[in-house]
Design a protein around this motif. Structure first.
Motif, PDB file in Angstrom:
ATOM      1  N   GLU A   3      38.488 -39.485  22.166  1.00  0.00           N
ATOM      2  CA  GLU A   3      38.110 -40.073  20.886  1.00  0.00           C
ATOM      3  C   GLU A   3      39.158 -41.036  20.351  1.00  0.00           C
ATOM      4  O   GLU A   3      38.852 -41.849  19.477  1.00  0.00           O
ATOM      5  CB  GLU A   3      37.854 -38.969  19.853  1.00  0.00           C
ATOM      6  CG  GLU A   3      36.684 -38.053  20.209  1.00  0.00           C
ATOM      7  CD  GLU A   3      36.462 -36.975  19.172  1.00  0.00           C
ATOM      8  OE1 GLU A   3      37.178 -36.975  18.140  1.00  0.00           O
ATOM      9  OE2 GLU A   3      35.586 -36.129  19.373  1.00  0.00           O
ATOM     10  N   THR A   4      40.383 -40.953  20.853  1.00  0.00           N
ATOM     11  CA  THR A   4      41.463 -41.781  20.308  1.00  0.00           C
ATOM     12  C   THR A   4      41.976 -42.817  21.301  1.00  0.00           C
ATOM     13  O   THR A   4      42.764 -43.682  20.931  1.00  0.00           O
ATOM     14  CB  THR A   4      42.648 -40.913  19.856  1.00  0.00           C
ATOM     15  OG1 THR A   4      43.241 -40.301  21.013  1.00  0.00           O
ATOM     16  CG2 THR A   4      42.195 -39.838  18.882  1.00  0.00           C
ATOM     17  N   ILE A   5      41.560 -42.717  22.549  1.00  0.00           N
ATOM     18  CA  ILE A   5      41.928 -43.714  23.552  1.00  0.00           C
ATOM     19  C   ILE A   5      40.678 -44.094  24.340  1.00  0.00           C
ATOM     20  O   ILE A   5      39.706 -43.332  24.393  1.00  0.00           O
ATOM     21  CB  ILE A   5      43.028 -43.211  24.523  1.00  0.00           C
ATOM     22  CG1 ILE A   5      42.519 -42.031  25.367  1.00  0.00           C
ATOM     23  CG2 ILE A   5      44.279 -42.832  23.755  1.00  0.00           C
ATOM     24  CD1 ILE A   5      43.489 -41.599  26.466  1.00  0.00           C
ATOM     25  N   LEU A  19      44.468 -47.824  22.688  1.00  0.00           N
ATOM     26  CA  LEU A  19      44.507 -46.912  21.549  1.00  0.00           C
ATOM     27  C   LEU A  19      43.395 -47.332  20.600  1.00  0.00           C
ATOM     28  O   LEU A  19      43.302 -48.508  20.231  1.00  0.00           O
ATOM     29  CB  LEU A  19      45.864 -46.988  20.846  1.00  0.00           C
ATOM     30  CG  LEU A  19      47.107 -46.886  21.747  1.00  0.00           C
ATOM     31  CD1 LEU A  19      48.380 -46.987  20.899  1.00  0.00           C
ATOM     32  CD2 LEU A  19      47.092 -45.615  22.569  1.00  0.00           C
ATOM     33  N   ILE A  20      42.542 -46.389  20.204  1.00  0.00           N
ATOM     34  CA  ILE A  20      41.351 -46.777  19.432  1.00  0.00           C
ATOM     35  C   ILE A  20      41.254 -45.999  18.108  1.00  0.00           C
ATOM     36  O   ILE A  20      40.213 -45.437  17.775  1.00  0.00           O
ATOM     37  CB  ILE A  20      40.052 -46.625  20.264  1.00  0.00           C
ATOM     38  CG1 ILE A  20      39.901 -45.219  20.839  1.00  0.00           C
ATOM     39  CG2 ILE A  20      40.028 -47.659  21.388  1.00  0.00           C
ATOM     40  CD1 ILE A  20      38.526 -44.958  21.448  1.00  0.00           C
ATOM     41  N   ARG A  21      42.343 -46.043  17.350  1.00  0.00           N
ATOM     42  CA  ARG A  21      42.325 -45.534  15.971  1.00  0.00           C
ATOM     43  C   ARG A  21      42.675 -46.693  15.028  1.00  0.00           C
ATOM     44  O   ARG A  21      43.635 -46.606  14.252  1.00  0.00           O
ATOM     45  CB  ARG A  21      43.328 -44.401  15.765  1.00  0.00           C
ATOM     46  CG  ARG A  21      43.086 -43.146  16.555  1.00  0.00           C
ATOM     47  CD  ARG A  21      44.084 -42.058  16.152  1.00  0.00           C
ATOM     48  NE  ARG A  21      43.736 -41.455  14.889  1.00  0.00           N
ATOM     49  CZ  ARG A  21      44.626 -41.008  13.987  1.00  0.00           C
ATOM     50  NH1 ARG A  21      45.923 -41.144  14.198  1.00  0.00           N
ATOM     51  NH2 ARG A  21      44.219 -40.446  12.860  1.00  0.00           N
ATOM     52  N   PRO A  22      41.932 -47.789  15.065  1.00  0.00           N
ATOM     53  CA  PRO A  22      42.331 -48.945  14.271  1.00  0.00           C
ATOM     54  C   PRO A  22      42.361 -48.666  12.774  1.00  0.00           C
ATOM     55  O   PRO A  22      43.154 -49.273  12.045  1.00  0.00           O
ATOM     56  CB  PRO A  22      41.273 -50.000  14.621  1.00  0.00           C
ATOM     57  CG  PRO A  22      40.096 -49.217  15.116  1.00  0.00           C
ATOM     58  CD  PRO A  22      40.681 -48.029  15.819  1.00  0.00           C
ATOM     59  N   ALA A  34      47.661 -35.619  22.795  1.00  0.00           N
ATOM     60  CA  ALA A  34      47.052 -34.789  23.836  1.00  0.00           C
ATOM     61  C   ALA A  34      46.243 -35.632  24.817  1.00  0.00           C
ATOM     62  O   ALA A  34      46.301 -35.422  26.037  1.00  0.00           O
ATOM     63  CB  ALA A  34      46.162 -33.721  23.201  1.00  0.00           C
ATOM     64  N   GLU A  35      45.485 -36.604  24.302  1.00  0.00           N
ATOM     65  CA  GLU A  35      44.642 -37.416  25.175  1.00  0.00           C
ATOM     66  C   GLU A  35      45.480 -38.352  26.053  1.00  0.00           C
ATOM     67  O   GLU A  35      45.133 -38.585  27.213  1.00  0.00           O
ATOM     68  CB  GLU A  35      43.623 -38.184  24.336  1.00  0.00           C
ATOM     69  CG  GLU A  35      42.565 -37.256  23.722  1.00  0.00           C
ATOM     70  CD  GLU A  35      41.534 -37.966  22.877  1.00  0.00           C
ATOM     71  OE1 GLU A  35      41.627 -39.206  22.714  1.00  0.00           O
ATOM     72  OE2 GLU A  35      40.619 -37.289  22.367  1.00  0.00           O
TER      73      GLU A  35
END
Length: 261
Positions: A3-5, A19-22, A34-35
């Motif tokens: 969910e975050t990468i 990294l996909i928590r913009p 963890a991911e």
């Protein structure tokens, strides 16, 4: 499913790790840590993966440690703090130890742990507008678990210019400090990162992995004792009154009591 990468691999074996928590400026949360650790484990035996490009979605590469995660550490006991610090250290070590070359495409800003992420890359490219900073001391904490990688990249003399002051510095100064290999235009950032990755398409992946491992071994600057020292130092910092004040001030949108700027 992560969910975050996000991980994408092209037909040649060039891996895009994003990294996909913009909305959180790609801050390093417990889940992202963890991911990323899981990704690094999966990469160990993938000789069909020739190079990895690390980037971040949105306006920022990585803003450092997630402040909600840090606030949770303030409310935990030392055993829990040590465990969480060790997870962060393990993630950094795992990415640093990838058998594939790791190429950073740095844009927007890289603060705190974001600088640490840049320093574990074999090659880091940045745009002219990118800002860097080891900003932890503004919050009453220290750049502890990233410290061994920052010092390995910059050397002590250069690191001490920016390690304690929390100053923000440009991509050009990041080149001078050794964090960034070169500065490229924003429009060319990803194409230049891909070009760096393409250099490895003609090399033997096993030999590349062995050469990278040898380079890390010969430096002898990232031994287990130094990593353990950084874990303890972070846990120690979280226990200090300054950390409590700094984190509280951030969330209360005020200056901490030491800030006379």
């Amino acid at each position: 499913m992560s969910e975050t990468i996000k991980v994408e691999v092209d037909a040649r074996g060039i891996v895009q790790l994003r990294l996909i928590r913009p909305d959180k400026r790609n801050a390093l949360s417990a889940q992202m840590i963890a991911e990323l650790t899981e990704f690094a484990a999966s990469a160990q035996e993938r000789r069909d993966w020739r190079a990895v490009i690390l980037s971040g979605d949105g306006a920022t590469f990585c803003a450092g440690g997630d402040l909600d995660w840090m606030r949770q550490q303030m409310q935990s006991d030392r055993k829990t703090r040590m465990a969480e610090a060790r997870k962060l250290a393990t993630m950094l070590g795992a990415l640093n130890g990838l058998p594939q070359p790791l190429i950073g495409a740095i844009h927007g800003s890289a603060f705190g742990g974001g600088v640490g992420m840049a320093c574990i890359c074999d090659v880091a490219l940045a745009t002219p507008e990118t800002l860097f900073g080891l900003t932890e001391t503004r919050l009453g904490i220290i750049p502890a678990t990233i410290g061994p990688y920052v010092l390995a990249r910059m050397g002590e003399g250069r690191a001490r210019r920016v390690f304690m002051s929390a100053k923000r510095f440009s991509a050009l100064e990041a080149v001078e400090l050794g964090i960034v290999s070169r500065v490229v235009s924003a429009d060319a950032l990803m194409s230049e990162a891909i070009a760096e990755a393409e250099l490895y398409l003609s090399t033997a992946p096993g030999a590349v992995a062995s050469a990278k491992a040898l380079a890390r071994s010969l430096s002898r600057s990232l031994d287990a004792d130094r990593i353990e020292e950084s874990i303890s130092a972070l846990a120690d910092a979280w226990e200090q009154d300054e950390a409590k004040e700094g984190i509280a001030a951030f969330f209360e949108k005020r200056k901490p009591h030491w800030d006379h700027s």
